[in-house]
Design an enzyme around this catalytic site. Structure first.
Site, mmCIF file in Angstrom:
data_model
loop_
_atom_site.group_PDB
_atom_site.id
_atom_site.type_symbol
_atom_site.label_atom_id
_atom_site.label_comp_id
_atom_site.label_asym_id
_atom_site.label_seq_id
_atom_site.Cartn_x
_atom_site.Cartn_y
_atom_site.Cartn_z
ATOM 1 N N LYS A 9 0.832 -1.210 0.000
ATOM 2 C CA LYS A 9 0.000 0.000 0.000
ATOM 3 C C LYS A 9 0.868 1.262 0.000
ATOM 4 C CE LYS A 9 -3.940 -2.293 2.243
ATOM 5 N NZ LYS A 9 -4.979 -2.200 3.331
ATOM 6 N N TYR A 49 -12.380 -2.760 -3.830
ATOM 7 C CA TYR A 49 -12.977 -2.764 -2.489
ATOM 8 C C TYR A 49 -14.506 -2.726 -2.537
ATOM 9 C CZ TYR A 49 -8.459 -2.292 -0.092
ATOM 10 O OH TYR A 49 -7.194 -2.514 0.422
ATOM 11 N N ASN A 112 -2.135 -0.028 6.903
ATOM 12 C CA ASN A 112 -1.622 -1.309 7.401
ATOM 13 C C ASN A 112 -0.746 -2.037 6.384
ATOM 14 O OD1 ASN A 112 -3.636 -2.012 5.679
ATOM 15 N ND2 ASN A 112 -4.827 -3.194 7.138
ATOM 16 N N HIS A 115 -2.029 -5.469 1.336
ATOM 17 C CA HIS A 115 -3.289 -6.150 1.039
ATOM 18 C C HIS A 115 -2.977 -7.551 0.539
ATOM 19 C CE1 HIS A 115 -7.191 -7.197 -0.713
ATOM 20 N NE2 HIS A 115 -6.484 -7.674 -1.725
ATOM 21 N N GLU A 126 -9.384 -10.336 -8.083
ATOM 22 C CA GLU A 126 -8.446 -9.225 -7.874
ATOM 23 C C GLU A 126 -7.256 -9.299 -8.837
ATOM 24 O OE1 GLU A 126 -7.549 -9.489 -3.705
ATOM 25 O OE2 GLU A 126 -9.572 -8.880 -3.108
#
Ligand code: IDP
Ligand code: MG
Length: 156
Positions: A9, A49, A112, A115, A126
């Protein structure tokens, strides 16, 4: 063999943790079969998402994920989806166990670092969002004879 989608990320890129985090996956024995640096468009973030669109954190999540470049990877291995989720640790950096990527390198519950697809259907969906078929490479890894025990006829 499974292939999973991993995203480093924007916080991972900005904090110069790309090499460190890729190293964690590589050292486990996973194979990089696709990888690129890219900026995620709002449309792509929304599709990625889609299951979270009604959550209170969704607008901030899309803003975060589209704010700066990310590194997207396709990682392969026996049981790769669950193995990557275990390496990543729990969603919230504040709660993730030490020894996991999120547990070792972050505190934030939203920033965080990484992913990873949460199951086979998600992985397939994905991977299709982020990679065209020609960007995922199937190739032999010489070292796999020592990553997996193939004495039974299948890699274990
Ligand atoms: P996961 O990434 O561990 O699969 P998900 O529940 O699918 O976790 O949530 C997707 C992402 O949304 C998380 O990785 C995190 O960046 C963000 N997120 C999830 N829950 C919260 C929250 O309660 N507050 C803020 N951000 C959240
Ligand atoms: Mg998830």
């Amino acid at each position: 063999m499974e292939t999973t989608l991993i995203i480093l990320k924007p916080d991972a890129v900005q904090r110069r943790l790309v090499g460190t985090i890729i190293g964690r996956f590589e050292q486990k024995g996973l194979q990089v079969v696709g990888m690129k640096l890219m900026k995620i468009s709002p449309d792509l973030a929304a599709r990625h998402y889609q299951d979270h669109s009604s959550k209170p954190f969704y607008p901030a999540l899309v803003k975060f994920m589209t704010s700066q470049p990310v590194v997207v990877m396709a990682l392969s291995g026996v049981g790769a989806i669950a193995i990557c989720r275990n390496l990543m640790g729990a969603t919230f950096g504040s709660k993730a166990a030490a020894g996991t990527i999120r547990g070792d390198y972050g505190i934030s519950n939203s920033f965080n670092l990484v992913h990873g697809s949460d199951g086979p259907e998600a992985a397939q969906r994905e991977l299709g969002l982020f990679f065209s078929p020609g960007e995922i490479h199937s190739y032999p890894m010489a070292g796999d004879t020592w990553v997996y025990d193939a004495s039974s006829g299948k890699p274990e």
